[in-house]
Write a protein that holds these residues in place. Structure first.
Motif, PDB file in Angstrom:
ATOM      1  N   ASN A 174       4.349  51.966   3.331  1.00 25.86           N
ATOM      2  CA  ASN A 174       5.196  52.274   4.477  1.00 25.86           C
ATOM      3  C   ASN A 174       6.246  53.270   4.001  1.00 25.86           C
ATOM      4  O   ASN A 174       7.092  52.930   3.175  1.00 25.86           O
ATOM      5  N   PRO A 175       6.198  54.515   4.474  1.00 27.78           N
ATOM      6  CA  PRO A 175       7.134  55.523   3.977  1.00 27.78           C
ATOM      7  C   PRO A 175       8.596  55.223   4.291  1.00 27.78           C
ATOM      8  O   PRO A 175       9.484  55.724   3.612  1.00 27.78           O
ATOM      9  N   SER A 176       8.863  54.416   5.298  1.00 31.12           N
ATOM     10  CA  SER A 176      10.252  54.084   5.633  1.00 31.12           C
ATOM     11  C   SER A 176      10.944  53.389   4.479  1.00 31.12           C
ATOM     12  O   SER A 176      12.110  53.664   4.178  1.00 31.12           O
ATOM     13  N   GLN A 177      10.240  52.484   3.820  1.00 26.99           N
ATOM     14  CA  GLN A 177      10.825  51.764   2.686  1.00 26.99           C
ATOM     15  C   GLN A 177      11.175  52.713   1.548  1.00 26.99           C
ATOM     16  O   GLN A 177      12.262  52.653   0.976  1.00 26.99           O
ATOM     17  N   VAL A 229      14.037  63.190  12.103  1.00 27.92           N
ATOM     18  CA  VAL A 229      14.026  62.074  11.146  1.00 27.92           C
ATOM     19  C   VAL A 229      13.942  60.743  11.891  1.00 27.92           C
ATOM     20  O   VAL A 229      13.152  59.868  11.532  1.00 27.92           O
ATOM     21  N   VAL A 230      14.711  60.586  12.953  1.00 29.93           N
ATOM     22  CA  VAL A 230      14.680  59.351  13.743  1.00 29.93           C
ATOM     23  C   VAL A 230      13.311  59.185  14.389  1.00 29.93           C
ATOM     24  O   VAL A 230      12.737  58.094  14.382  1.00 29.93           O
ATOM     25  N   ARG A 231      12.766  60.256  14.931  1.00 25.46           N
ATOM     26  CA  ARG A 231      11.444  60.203  15.566  1.00 25.46           C
ATOM     27  C   ARG A 231      10.372  59.833  14.540  1.00 25.46           C
ATOM     28  O   ARG A 231       9.505  59.002  14.790  1.00 25.46           O
ATOM     29  N   LEU A 232      10.443  60.415  13.362  1.00 26.39           N
ATOM     30  CA  LEU A 232       9.486  60.129  12.301  1.00 26.39           C
ATOM     31  C   LEU A 232       9.575  58.662  11.876  1.00 26.39           C
ATOM     32  O   LEU A 232       8.556  58.001  11.689  1.00 26.39           O
ATOM     33  N   ASP A 233      10.790  58.147  11.774  1.00 29.75           N
ATOM     34  CA  ASP A 233      10.983  56.743  11.415  1.00 29.75           C
ATOM     35  C   ASP A 233      10.388  55.821  12.481  1.00 29.75           C
ATOM     36  O   ASP A 233       9.739  54.828  12.158  1.00 29.75           O
ATOM     37  N   ALA A 234      10.578  56.162  13.739  1.00 25.05           N
ATOM     38  CA  ALA A 234      10.035  55.332  14.819  1.00 25.05           C
ATOM     39  C   ALA A 234       8.515  55.326  14.789  1.00 25.05           C
ATOM     40  O   ALA A 234       7.881  54.276  14.985  1.00 25.05           O
ATOM     41  N   ILE A 235       7.930  56.470  14.511  1.00 22.76           N
ATOM     42  CA  ILE A 235       6.473  56.551  14.464  1.00 22.76           C
ATOM     43  C   ILE A 235       5.922  55.727  13.306  1.00 22.76           C
ATOM     44  O   ILE A 235       4.890  55.062  13.442  1.00 22.76           O
ATOM     45  N   THR A 236       6.621  55.723  12.172  1.00 20.04           N
ATOM     46  CA  THR A 236       6.130  54.925  11.042  1.00 20.04           C
ATOM     47  C   THR A 236       6.126  53.444  11.363  1.00 20.04           C
ATOM     48  O   THR A 236       5.303  52.698  10.838  1.00 20.04           O
ATOM     49  N   MET A 237       7.020  52.999  12.228  1.00 17.30           N
ATOM     50  CA  MET A 237       7.027  51.585  12.621  1.00 17.30           C
ATOM     51  C   MET A 237       5.777  51.218  13.406  1.00 17.30           C
ATOM     52  O   MET A 237       5.337  50.074  13.374  1.00 17.30           O
ATOM     53  N   ILE A 238       5.201  52.184  14.105  1.00 20.87           N
ATOM     54  CA  ILE A 238       3.959  51.933  14.833  1.00 20.87           C
ATOM     55  C   ILE A 238       2.765  51.970  13.887  1.00 20.87           C
ATOM     56  O   ILE A 238       1.898  51.106  13.904  1.00 20.87           O
ATOM     57  N   ILE A 239       2.734  52.987  13.014  1.00 21.93           N
ATOM     58  CA  ILE A 239       1.587  53.175  12.133  1.00 21.93           C
ATOM     59  C   ILE A 239       1.531  52.110  11.047  1.00 21.93           C
ATOM     60  O   ILE A 239       0.454  51.596  10.725  1.00 21.93           O
ATOM     61  N   TRP A 240       2.670  51.779  10.464  1.00 24.18           N
ATOM     62  CA  TRP A 240       2.719  50.833   9.361  1.00 24.18           C
ATOM     63  C   TRP A 240       3.612  49.635   9.701  1.00 24.18           C
ATOM     64  O   TRP A 240       4.620  49.410   9.019  1.00 24.18           O
ATOM     65  N   PRO A 241       3.268  48.826  10.692  1.00 22.94           N
ATOM     66  CA  PRO A 241       4.164  47.738  11.086  1.00 22.94           C
ATOM     67  C   PRO A 241       4.294  46.630  10.043  1.00 22.94           C
ATOM     68  O   PRO A 241       5.321  45.995   9.939  1.00 22.94           O
ATOM     69  N   ASP A 242       3.236  46.395   9.274  1.00 27.27           N
ATOM     70  CA  ASP A 242       3.244  45.251   8.360  1.00 27.27           C
ATOM     71  C   ASP A 242       3.173  45.626   6.894  1.00 27.27           C
ATOM     72  O   ASP A 242       3.086  44.766   6.039  1.00 27.27           O
ATOM     73  N   VAL A 243       3.176  46.915   6.578  1.00 31.87           N
ATOM     74  CA  VAL A 243       3.033  47.325   5.177  1.00 31.87           C
ATOM     75  C   VAL A 243       4.357  47.194   4.482  1.00 31.87           C
ATOM     76  O   VAL A 243       5.385  47.485   4.991  1.00 31.87           O
TER      77      VAL A 243
END
Length: 102
Positions: free
Chosen positions: A69-72, A88-102
């Motif tokens: 998960n790139p957010s971490q 940056v905010v948009r990218l962070d929101a999208i990562t929550m959809i793509i990698w919700p449990d990673v």
């Protein structure tokens, strides 16, 4: 559930040119996203990017395989993002959809 739907709708309107840079190898890749769909991805840094993501080649591979998960890593400073604050905010929101449990 409404929040995820709004994020998904925002992602569908996303039009961005992204560069990914592996700082340990110097490899660069370009991803073109139109209306939330990846329309092209390839080697090299083509065009003027809206977002530049820089990290190690290992983190890039793990991110694209879905193992990271790139957010971490972003919060830990191991992935650097050069973009407007809105992107940056948009990218962070999208990562929550793509990698919700990673």
């Amino acid at each position: 559930m409404q929040r995820k739907q709004k994020i998904a709708q925002d992602a569908e309107r996303l039009v961005e040119l992204l560069h990914f840079v592996a700082d340990d190898t110097g490899d660069k890749f370009t991803m073109n996203v139109i209306n939330g769909e990846i329309v092209s991805f390839g080697p090299g840094a083509e065009g003027a990017p809206d977002i530049i993501v820089t990290t190690t080649s290992e983190d890039l591979c793990n991110m694209f395989w879905g193992d990271l998960n790139p957010s971490q890593k972003y919060l830990q400073g191991e992935i650097r993002v050069k973009a407007t604050q809105e992107d940056v905010v948009r990218l962070d929101a999208i990562t929550m959809i793509i990698w919700p449990d990673v």
